[in-house]
Write a protein that holds these residues in place. Structure first.
Motif, PDB file in Angstrom:
ATOM      1  N   MET B   1       0.821  -1.207   0.000  1.00  0.00           N
ATOM      2  CA  MET B   1       0.000   0.000   0.000  1.00  0.00           C
ATOM      3  C   MET B   1       0.856   1.259   0.000  1.00  0.00           C
ATOM      4  SD  MET B   1      -3.308   0.532   2.277  1.00  0.00           S
ATOM      5  CE  MET B   1      -3.457   2.158   3.004  1.00  0.00           C
ATOM      6  N   CYS B   2       2.119   1.111   0.402  1.00  0.00           N
ATOM      7  CA  CYS B   2       3.016   2.263   0.313  1.00  0.00           C
ATOM      8  C   CYS B   2       3.657   2.313  -1.055  1.00  0.00           C
ATOM      9  CB  CYS B   2       4.057   2.228   1.419  1.00  0.00           C
ATOM     10  SG  CYS B   2       3.326   2.444   3.030  1.00  0.00           S
ATOM     11  N   LEU B   3       3.023   1.652  -1.997  1.00  0.00           N
ATOM     12  CA  LEU B   3       3.475   1.704  -3.372  1.00  0.00           C
ATOM     13  C   LEU B   3       3.455   3.162  -3.822  1.00  0.00           C
ATOM     14  CD1 LEU B   3       4.212  -0.294  -5.610  1.00  0.00           C
ATOM     15  CD2 LEU B   3       1.869  -0.129  -6.403  1.00  0.00           C
ATOM     16  N   ALA B   4       4.532   3.605  -4.413  1.00  0.00           N
ATOM     17  CA  ALA B   4       4.603   4.973  -4.908  1.00  0.00           C
ATOM     18  C   ALA B   4       5.510   4.945  -6.127  1.00  0.00           C
ATOM     19  CB  ALA B   4       5.156   5.892  -3.828  1.00  0.00           C
ATOM     20  N   ILE B  44       7.644  11.455  -6.767  1.00  0.00           N
ATOM     21  CA  ILE B  44       7.136  10.173  -6.269  1.00  0.00           C
ATOM     22  C   ILE B  44       5.697  10.399  -5.843  1.00  0.00           C
ATOM     23  CG2 ILE B  44       7.398   8.427  -4.472  1.00  0.00           C
ATOM     24  CD1 ILE B  44      10.324   8.636  -4.830  1.00  0.00           C
ATOM     25  N   ILE B  45       4.797   9.641  -6.485  1.00  0.00           N
ATOM     26  CA  ILE B  45       3.367   9.850  -6.294  1.00  0.00           C
ATOM     27  C   ILE B  45       2.796   8.704  -5.457  1.00  0.00           C
ATOM     28  CG2 ILE B  45       1.151  10.169  -7.457  1.00  0.00           C
ATOM     29  CD1 ILE B  45       3.208  12.299  -8.216  1.00  0.00           C
ATOM     30  N   HIS B  46       2.107   9.082  -4.398  1.00  0.00           N
ATOM     31  CA  HIS B  46       1.442   8.075  -3.557  1.00  0.00           C
ATOM     32  C   HIS B  46       0.013   8.533  -3.285  1.00  0.00           C
ATOM     33  CE1 HIS B  46       0.640   5.243  -0.353  1.00  0.00           C
ATOM     34  NE2 HIS B  46       0.322   6.250   0.436  1.00  0.00           N
ATOM     35  N   ALA B  47      -0.948   7.698  -3.635  1.00  0.00           N
ATOM     36  CA  ALA B  47      -2.368   7.948  -3.343  1.00  0.00           C
ATOM     37  C   ALA B  47      -2.792   9.380  -3.676  1.00  0.00           C
ATOM     38  CB  ALA B  47      -2.682   7.610  -1.877  1.00  0.00           C
ATOM     39  N   GLY B  48      -2.441   9.822  -4.901  1.00  0.00           N
ATOM     40  CA  GLY B  48      -2.928  11.111  -5.373  1.00  0.00           C
ATOM     41  C   GLY B  48      -2.103  12.318  -4.946  1.00  0.00           C
ATOM     42  N   TYR B  49      -1.071  12.088  -4.174  1.00  0.00           N
ATOM     43  CA  TYR B  49      -0.216  13.184  -3.717  1.00  0.00           C
ATOM     44  C   TYR B  49       1.236  12.953  -4.128  1.00  0.00           C
ATOM     45  CZ  TYR B  49      -3.823  15.128  -0.668  1.00  0.00           C
ATOM     46  OH  TYR B  49      -4.960  15.707  -0.186  1.00  0.00           O
ATOM     47  N   ILE B  51       4.816  13.044  -2.923  1.00  0.00           N
ATOM     48  CA  ILE B  51       5.424  13.078  -1.577  1.00  0.00           C
ATOM     49  C   ILE B  51       6.910  13.421  -1.630  1.00  0.00           C
ATOM     50  CG2 ILE B  51       3.727  11.545  -0.478  1.00  0.00           C
ATOM     51  CD1 ILE B  51       5.837   9.288  -0.692  1.00  0.00           C
TER      52      ILE B  51
END
Lengths: 361, 76
Positions: B1-4, B44-49, B51
């Motif tokens: 889930m911390c896939l980015a 680096i993109i994670h869940a729409g943001y 980071i």
């Protein structure tokens, strides 16, 4: 693709494996505490390439898997409330609660929506002003700032119908609990790359100083992981105990201060219950009083009976690294990705799902 | 889930960027990123943001460091 293909270079990987083989003398057990690492290690076949001296063990790195049964049950109780829309990241949908799952509730008519980002849940709250939209806050430090940003945005816009059920988890306290319990021998940690992008290296200092275990913050491509293993082996063979960053293109030692400041503005530490690890002081987060109006627990009575875990399920031990899925009699029998029995088989990042997909007996 | 995933910035409007990897385009919020990006930067993109903005110099150094230390290790 830039910043990806060069870290999948087979020649480089091959040379790293040779370097690891040359360097490794003492048998060691290294734990990865990130589900994305678990999957990457399996996909690249890294376990089969390492010398016999190195054992990789998977820890509590999958946020969906470590979510306590009570929190799943709370999410299910919420989606049964009239006028409530539950917004969740996809992996949680099929996790079995004590008597149902979000997926089953949705099939029975509950309004459960899968979202890709907290911003999507915010949009739902704007579009459905007559409903209360509850975002399920599941995830580690990588995800927490994205939820915090949505909560702050909701407050600024006066979106009083946007709520969060916070079951977030902080990883370093769990690493310390694993070491203190000493149930499993762990000689070093592959630390999670994107969690550390946010928190920086300071939170691992206790693991290094109090417990004397080396930490290397790793990227996610095969070459990243192999180099991180090499760095851990070098530390162990040389008797060094430090936090090192392999993933320097994405991790600063100080983390991401902007994201951390937002996280600290919106959330404060709280005790949190983990599947397999029990309650860990200071390992969770709750909304600070200034944002408490967006806390689902302040709108609904969310007391649920003690969670009933599936009989025979060994997910708790898998999450502690105390056994592998191969030791569980349900694995591949009653528990498969299409008919998951425990959460480690549900999530694509779960250890059992990774073993199922990639481990050939 | 911390896939980015590292994605290239193709457009920025206010606090939102359009980012791309291969043929896939996504929108990403820039409210969390530590260094505000320019078009052409990788995030680096994670869940729409976003980071993190990837530091190209650090990425290059990692690859060179790999090669150097390995020459030494394997020959040494």
């Amino acid at each position: 693709m830039k910043y990806r293909d060069e870290y999948r270079d087979p020649e480089l990987a091959d040379r790293l494996i040779r370097a690891i083989r040359q360097r490794s003398r003492t048998p060691v057990r290294l734990m990865e505490v990130c589900g994305t690492h678990t999957v990457a290690i399996f996909r690249a076949g890294i376990k089969t390439l390492l010398p016999e001296t190195i054992t990789l063990i998977s820890g509590p790195g999958c946020p969906v898997c470590v979510t306590a049964q009570e929190d799943i049950d709370r999410a299910i109780a919420l989606c049964r409330e009239p006028g409530v829309t539950v917004a969740t990241f996809g992996d949680l949908m099929r996790v079995p609660g004590s008597e149902s799952s979000l997926h089953q509730e949705k099939a029975r008519g509950a309004d459960v929506r899968m979202v890709y980002a907290s911003l999507d849940a915010l949009d739902l709250a704007r579009r459905l002003p007559h409903r209360r939209v509850v975002m399920l806050g599941i995830g580690f430090e990588t995800t927490v700032p994205t939820i915090a940003a949505a909560v702050r945005q909701a407050k600024q816009e006066g979106l009083t119908n946007f709520l969060v059920l916070s079951a977030h988890k902080l990883l370093p306290p769990a690493m310390e609990v694993l070491l203190s319990a000493a149930e499993v021998r762990i000689d070093g940690f592959l630390c999670p790359g994107h969690v550390t992008t946010i928190i920086g290296t300071e939170p691992y200092q206790d693991v290094v100083k109090r417990h004397g275990k080396p930490c290397v913050v790793s990227g996610f491509e095969p070459v990243d992981i192999l180099q991180s293993i090499h760095m851990l082996i070098c530390q162990l063979e040389e008797g060094r105990r430090e936090v090192e960053i392999q993933y320097t293109r994405a991790v600063h030692p100080q983390g991401n201060p902007r994201a951390r400041a937002l996280m600290d503005e919106v959330f404060e530490p709280a005790d949190s219950a983990w599947r397999g690890l029990g309650k860990i002081p200071g390992s969770g987060l709750k909304l600070r009083p200034a944002y408490a109006a967006h806390g689902a627990e302040n709108h609904f009575a969310l007391t649920v009976p003690p969670g009933r875990e599936m009989p025979g399920c060994r997910c708790g031990e898998v999450l502690r690294g105390a056994c592998t899925p191969l030791d569980c009699p349900l694995f591949r029998q009653r528990c498969t990705p299409t008919q998951p029995y425990g959460p480690c088989m549900v999530s694509t990042e779960g250890t059992c799902a990774a073993y199922f997909k990639y481990h050939t007996a | 889930m911390c896939l980015a995933v590292p994605m290239e910035v193709v457009e920025i409007k206010g606090n939102m960027a359009t980012v791309q990897v291969g043929d896939v385009q996504r929108r990403a919020c820039l409210d969390l990123v530590d260094t505000f990006p320019d078009v052409g930067d990788y995030l680096i993109i994670h869940a729409g943001y976003a980071i993190h903005r990837i530091d190209p110099e650090e990425a290059r150094k990692t690859l060179e460091y790999f090669k150097e230390i390995l020459e030494y290790e394997v020959s040494g």
